[in-house]
Design a protein around this motif. Structure first.
Motif, short mmCIF file in Angstrom:
data_model
loop_
_atom_site.label_atom_id
_atom_site.label_comp_id
_atom_site.label_asym_id
_atom_site.label_seq_id
_atom_site.Cartn_x
_atom_site.Cartn_y
_atom_site.Cartn_z
N SER A 35 4.32 -6.09 4.01
CA SER A 35 4.52 -6.14 5.57
C SER A 35 4.60 -4.55 6.02
CB SER A 35 5.81 -6.57 5.93
OG SER A 35 6.13 -6.79 7.14
N LEU A 36 4.23 -4.33 7.18
CA LEU A 36 4.21 -3.03 7.95
C LEU A 36 5.45 -3.07 8.78
CD1 LEU A 36 0.50 -2.56 8.74
CD2 LEU A 36 1.74 -1.41 7.05
N ASN A 37 6.05 -4.25 9.05
CA ASN A 37 7.38 -4.26 9.69
C ASN A 37 7.35 -3.83 11.12
OD1 ASN A 37 8.75 -5.56 7.56
ND2 ASN A 37 9.07 -3.64 6.75
N THR A 38 6.01 -4.09 11.87
CA THR A 38 5.94 -3.84 13.18
C THR A 38 4.97 -4.69 13.91
OG1 THR A 38 5.58 -2.01 14.70
CG2 THR A 38 4.09 -2.23 12.69
N LYS A 39 5.16 -4.91 15.29
CA LYS A 39 4.30 -5.65 16.00
C LYS A 39 3.52 -4.78 16.89
CE LYS A 39 7.49 -9.69 16.24
NZ LYS A 39 8.08 -10.67 17.25
N ASP A 40 3.54 -3.51 16.76
CA ASP A 40 2.77 -2.63 17.51
C ASP A 40 1.39 -2.11 16.74
OD1 ASP A 40 2.00 -0.77 19.52
OD2 ASP A 40 3.24 0.82 18.54
N LEU A 41 0.36 -2.46 17.12
CA LEU A 41 -0.91 -2.08 16.34
C LEU A 41 -1.02 -0.62 16.25
CD1 LEU A 41 -3.44 -3.01 15.25
CD2 LEU A 41 -4.63 -2.79 17.48
N ARG A 42 -0.77 0.12 17.07
CA ARG A 42 -0.95 1.48 17.09
C ARG A 42 -0.05 2.04 16.01
NH1 ARG A 42 -0.79 4.94 22.62
NH2 ARG A 42 -1.83 3.00 23.11
N GLU A 43 1.31 1.57 15.60
CA GLU A 43 2.09 1.98 14.70
C GLU A 43 1.57 1.56 13.47
OE1 GLU A 43 7.03 1.88 13.65
OE2 GLU A 43 6.05 0.64 15.42
N ALA A 44 1.12 0.28 13.50
CA ALA A 44 0.57 -0.32 12.26
C ALA A 44 -0.47 0.53 11.65
CB ALA A 44 0.40 -1.83 12.56
N LYS A 45 -1.44 1.16 12.81
CA LYS A 45 -2.47 1.79 11.99
C LYS A 45 -2.03 3.08 11.41
CE LYS A 45 -6.13 -0.13 15.12
NZ LYS A 45 -7.15 0.39 16.03
N SER A 46 -1.05 3.62 11.71
CA SER A 46 -0.48 4.88 11.39
C SER A 46 0.43 4.49 9.95
CB SER A 46 0.42 5.60 12.23
OG SER A 46 1.60 4.96 12.51
N LEU A 47 0.85 3.44 9.90
CA LEU A 47 1.71 3.09 8.71
C LEU A 47 0.82 2.68 7.63
CD1 LEU A 47 4.70 1.14 10.24
CD2 LEU A 47 4.87 3.33 9.30
N ILE A 48 -0.33 2.27 7.78
CA ILE A 48 -1.28 1.83 6.60
C ILE A 48 -2.10 2.78 5.83
CG2 ILE A 48 -3.22 1.42 8.05
CD1 ILE A 48 -3.77 -1.37 6.84
N ILE A 49 -2.10 3.90 6.66
CA ILE A 49 -2.72 5.13 5.97
C ILE A 49 -2.22 5.63 4.49
CG2 ILE A 49 -3.53 7.50 6.14
CD1 ILE A 49 -3.76 6.82 9.15
N PRO A 50 -0.68 5.69 4.42
CA PRO A 50 -0.32 6.06 3.19
C PRO A 50 -0.48 4.80 2.06
CG PRO A 50 1.33 6.01 4.54
CD PRO A 50 0.31 5.85 5.49
N LEU A 51 -0.27 3.69 2.59
CA LEU A 51 -0.48 2.28 1.86
C LEU A 51 -1.82 2.38 1.28
CD1 LEU A 51 1.58 -0.17 3.81
CD2 LEU A 51 2.36 1.05 1.78
N LEU A 52 -2.66 2.51 2.06
CA LEU A 52 -4.04 2.63 1.53
C LEU A 52 -4.45 3.50 0.57
CD1 LEU A 52 -6.19 1.86 4.67
CD2 LEU A 52 -5.88 0.43 2.99
N ALA A 53 -3.82 4.79 0.63
CA ALA A 53 -4.04 5.85 -0.39
C ALA A 53 -3.34 5.27 -1.68
CB ALA A 53 -3.36 7.01 0.28
N ASP A 54 -2.10 4.81 -1.64
CA ASP A 54 -1.50 4.05 -2.66
C ASP A 54 -2.22 3.34 -3.56
OD1 ASP A 54 0.82 4.22 -4.49
OD2 ASP A 54 1.23 2.51 -3.78
N VAL A 55 -2.75 2.20 -2.94
CA VAL A 55 -3.51 1.02 -3.34
C VAL A 55 -4.79 1.59 -3.83
CG1 VAL A 55 -4.87 -1.06 -2.98
CG2 VAL A 55 -2.56 -0.63 -1.72
N ASP A 56 -5.26 2.54 -3.42
CA ASP A 56 -6.63 3.20 -3.81
C ASP A 56 -6.43 3.80 -5.15
OD1 ASP A 56 -8.36 2.04 -2.02
OD2 ASP A 56 -8.19 3.73 -0.66
N ASN A 57 -5.34 4.51 -5.17
CA ASN A 57 -4.90 5.17 -6.30
C ASN A 57 -4.62 4.22 -7.50
OD1 ASN A 57 -4.16 7.51 -7.85
ND2 ASN A 57 -1.90 7.21 -7.59
N GLN A 58 -3.65 3.46 -7.21
CA GLN A 58 -3.41 2.25 -8.35
C GLN A 58 -4.76 1.64 -9.06
OE1 GLN A 58 -0.26 -0.37 -7.80
NE2 GLN A 58 0.56 0.78 -6.12
N ILE A 59 -5.82 1.11 -8.09
CA ILE A 59 -6.99 0.72 -8.54
C ILE A 59 -7.77 1.76 -9.34
CG2 ILE A 59 -9.28 -0.11 -7.57
CD1 ILE A 59 -7.78 -1.29 -5.46
N ARG A 60 -7.57 3.01 -8.80
CA ARG A 60 -8.50 4.06 -9.39
C ARG A 60 -7.99 4.06 -10.85
NH1 ARG A 60 -7.41 9.52 -10.67
NH2 ARG A 60 -5.59 9.40 -9.27
#
Length: 81
Positions: A35-60
């Motif tokens: 969960s990104l714990n927000t209802k604001d799309l703009r905030e969600a887009k900024s919060l997702i960036i570090p999560l994507l990096a972490d997930v990509d790192n775990q997959i790598r």
């Protein structure tokens, strides 16, 4: 790049990314979901960036474990799942 997914009832954005089938046993799950714990799309887009990096790192790292490439140097942070 993945985009935030809006839950249809609550309106809260989440991050979802599938794990390749060959890595499910190593990672221990088929989908990364948080969960990104927000209802604001703009905030969600900024919060997702570090999560994507972490997930990509775990997959790598799971790919490295699968191939057992011992020539690759890992840092202490890389070894934490």
């Amino acid at each position: 790049m993945s985009s935030p997914f809006k839950h249809p009832k609550s309106g809260i954005y989440t991050h979802r990314k599938g794990v390749p089938k060959r890595l499910v046993l190593i990672i221990g799950k088929a989908v990364f979901k948080q969960s990104l714990n927000t209802k604001d799309l703009r905030e969600a887009k900024s919060l997702i960036i570090p999560l994507l990096a972490d997930v990509d790192n775990q997959i790598r790292l799971a790919e490295l474990r699968l191939t057992d490439d011992s020539s690759q140097k890992l840092s202490l942070r890389d070894c934490q799942f």
